[in-house]
Design an enzyme around this catalytic site. Structure first.
Site, PDB file in Angstrom:
ATOM      1  CB  CYS A 151      -0.938  -0.434   1.258  1.00 32.86           C
ATOM      2  SG  CYS A 151      -2.173  -1.263   0.802  1.00 32.86           S
ATOM      3  CG  HIS A 207     -12.788  10.024 -11.232  1.00 30.29           C
ATOM      4  ND1 HIS A 207     -14.242   9.643 -10.838  1.00 30.29           N
ATOM      5  CD2 HIS A 207     -11.860   9.280 -11.906  1.00 30.29           C
ATOM      6  CE1 HIS A 207     -14.096   8.588 -11.477  1.00 30.29           C
ATOM      7  NE2 HIS A 207     -13.005   8.043 -12.481  1.00 30.29           N
ATOM      8  CD  GLU A 246      -8.670   0.383   1.294  1.00 30.63           C
ATOM      9  OE1 GLU A 246      -8.428   1.844   1.850  1.00 30.63           O
ATOM     10  OE2 GLU A 246      -7.718  -0.170   1.692  1.00 30.63           O
TER      11      GLU A 246
END
Length: 147
Positions: free
Chosen positions: A37, A78, A130
């Site tokens: 991550c 975005h 998530e």
């Protein structure tokens, strides 16, 4: 949006509303202990916001759903979350864009707006999924207010 039942918050308010949002965003966790991550990667976050209160506004809303969308979706969708240096940073782990911190930041963003409304609704929780198998819920401690 996936149809889902979210964990409920016990409360004594007259009204409760829930707004679901879908936010596509990238992030990375700036520490070696984050493993993979640490690399830039993206998610389609599924977010549920729970707002409650006792009074409706002049339009008959607890809070307009479009306002919640503007506060979160219009800001984060975005984008690369790390670029939002007004709410995240790469120096203090309390501000890394982990799912936990994202949920807290979303709560703070909403609650800050709600505190300005004459009807005084409050955000009870923010649920952030998530991945299909991982989610986090942020619920403020009693008496906590947005900074």
């Amino acid at each position: 949006m996936i149809q889902q039942i979210y964990p409920q918050v016990q409360h004594d308010f007259t009204y409760e509303l829930n707004k679901d949002l879908q936010i596509a965003a990238a992030h990375y966790i700036p520490t070696e202990s984050a493993g993979k991550c640490k690399q830039l990667h993206g998610h389609t976050y599924f977010v549920n916001v729970t707002v409650a209160g006792d009074q409706l506004d002049d339009a008959g809303f607890l809070v307009n759903f479009q306002v919640l969308k503007k506060l979160l979706h219009d800001k984060f969708d975005h984008t690369t979350l790390n670029d939002h240096t007004d709410v995240f940073n790469n120096k203090d782990s309390n501000y890394f864009p982990t799912t936990e911190v994202v949920a807290r930041v979303m709560w703070e963003t909403i609650e800050h707006h709600l505190q300005k409304l004459p009807s005084k609704p409050t955000c009870l929780q923010v649920f952030v999924r998530e991945t299909p198998t991982s989610y986090c819920i942020y619920r403020p401690k009693k008496g906590r207010t947005a900074q």
